[in-house]
Design a protein around this motif. Sequence first.
Motif, PDB file in Angstrom:
ATOM      1  N   GLN A  44     108.753  69.802 180.788  1.00 33.54           N
ATOM      2  CA  GLN A  44     109.795  70.828 181.266  1.00 33.54           C
ATOM      3  C   GLN A  44     111.129  70.177 181.260  1.00 33.54           C
ATOM      4  O   GLN A  44     111.953  70.856 180.893  1.00 33.54           O
ATOM      5  N   CYS A 143     110.565  83.004 186.537  1.00 29.41           N
ATOM      6  CA  CYS A 143     109.535  83.027 185.401  1.00 29.41           C
ATOM      7  C   CYS A 143     108.154  82.850 186.055  1.00 29.41           C
ATOM      8  O   CYS A 143     107.286  82.942 185.444  1.00 29.41           O
ATOM      9  N   ALA A 145     107.169  79.956 187.797  1.00 30.35           N
ATOM     10  CA  ALA A 145     106.541  78.608 188.016  1.00 30.35           C
ATOM     11  C   ALA A 145     106.771  78.109 189.292  1.00 30.35           C
ATOM     12  O   ALA A 145     107.794  78.570 190.298  1.00 30.35           O
ATOM     13  N   CYS A 149     110.724  74.185 186.367  1.00 27.01           N
ATOM     14  CA  CYS A 149     110.460  74.760 185.020  1.00 27.01           C
ATOM     15  C   CYS A 149     111.651  74.616 184.272  1.00 27.01           C
ATOM     16  O   CYS A 149     112.680  73.968 184.478  1.00 27.01           O
TER      17      CYS A 149
END
Length: 423
Positions: A44, A143, A145, A149
């Motif tokens: 990531q 998103c 996460a 991320c």
Amino acid sequence: MSVGDDNERTFAALPPEGGRGFAHTWWGRTWLKALEDTALDSGQLKKGRRHAREGAVGAVSVRPGRITAVVRDRDGTGQRADVLLQEFDEAAWDRFLDMAVDRAGHIAALLDREMPPVLVEDAAAAGLELLPGIGDLEPECTCGAWDLCPHTAALCYQVARLLDQDPFVLLLMRGRGERRLLDELQARSMARASGDTPDEAEPASEGVRADEAFAAGGILPPLPAPPPLPDEPGQPPSLDTETEPPPGIDPGALEFLAADTARRAHRMLAEAITPGHQGQAVEGELTSDQDLVRLASSAPAGVIASRLASATGRQRAELNLAVRAWRSGGPAALSVFDEEWTPEPADLARATTMLEEAWEEPDRPRLRVSGPGRWAVPGSGAQLRLGRDGRWWPYRKESGRWAPAGPADHDPAAALAGVLEQA
């Protein structure tokens, strides 16, 4: 360039960044270290660095306790990324202002857009950690996460560039805008110069005597049950960072040692909470050579394994055999592999009797002494070694060398059976 009031500053999107490093100041690099130490997934981080380098991070909004930006993926999809950092409360800011007023150089450095280490050290002495540490940066992203991320990582890398240019960005995140902070510093400096000082603080509580606290222990509620043991050790922090390692430091070796430490800690914790653990004998401390062999038993093939072989002073083939011994029985097995010892006459007589009684005629193998406490079966490539604890260890002849062939057994026939079957 930034716009906004004193409680929020918005910085225009920065252009793509070439080269290796995002931060050039020590405080900018410390910010990135907090990010990289917190990340559970180095992949990531790599994606976030790529986003930031490609200019995918939009305008950055900085407010007390939060930074925000829209980060676009390569397909043009935008995600709102936020990173939270704990604000200082009023009492903490009072301590910071007192500390800054005590040393005029601190104020001058901030006005020069500098953050000298002594300022951060003095703040820490006052109980204030200006720069974030591991776990202090809390990511949020649309998103979905749950952890860091690529979008929140890209935002952090971009903010490192802003911090390089202006450390007041960090102070705003901690809860004070530049104008308000300078006004409060000026007011406090003038008050101190005129002799006006705040009212004396109330004396601190004297606390509780130690014997009284101990006596009250019987009426306190019991401690909660410990949390369950994790299924597996935690992942150590990734060392895949923007900063080049110092000469002589191998990040791969450090990551291997950190992972090994996590595994050992997990095993020790599992043993500690096992019922009856307190009645078990304490394991002896490993020697340096034993610990190197232990490490080699879990090291991946390659540079690390070669370095461990060099550190033990063993040839690579000999280290491989030592590792096999370790895997079959730990320190005791390694001692049997490395050492030749001569049993006392009484122990030798007892061992000889055990060998004679282990098999019935005509199945008894023909054994001959092949060394102190060692018996070989001629023509079979099999050997038994007697350990100092009275157990029997099987060995097999491989490429002209005796190699460990399995775990120990108190019965010499059981220990030797597997080797003879393969002969």
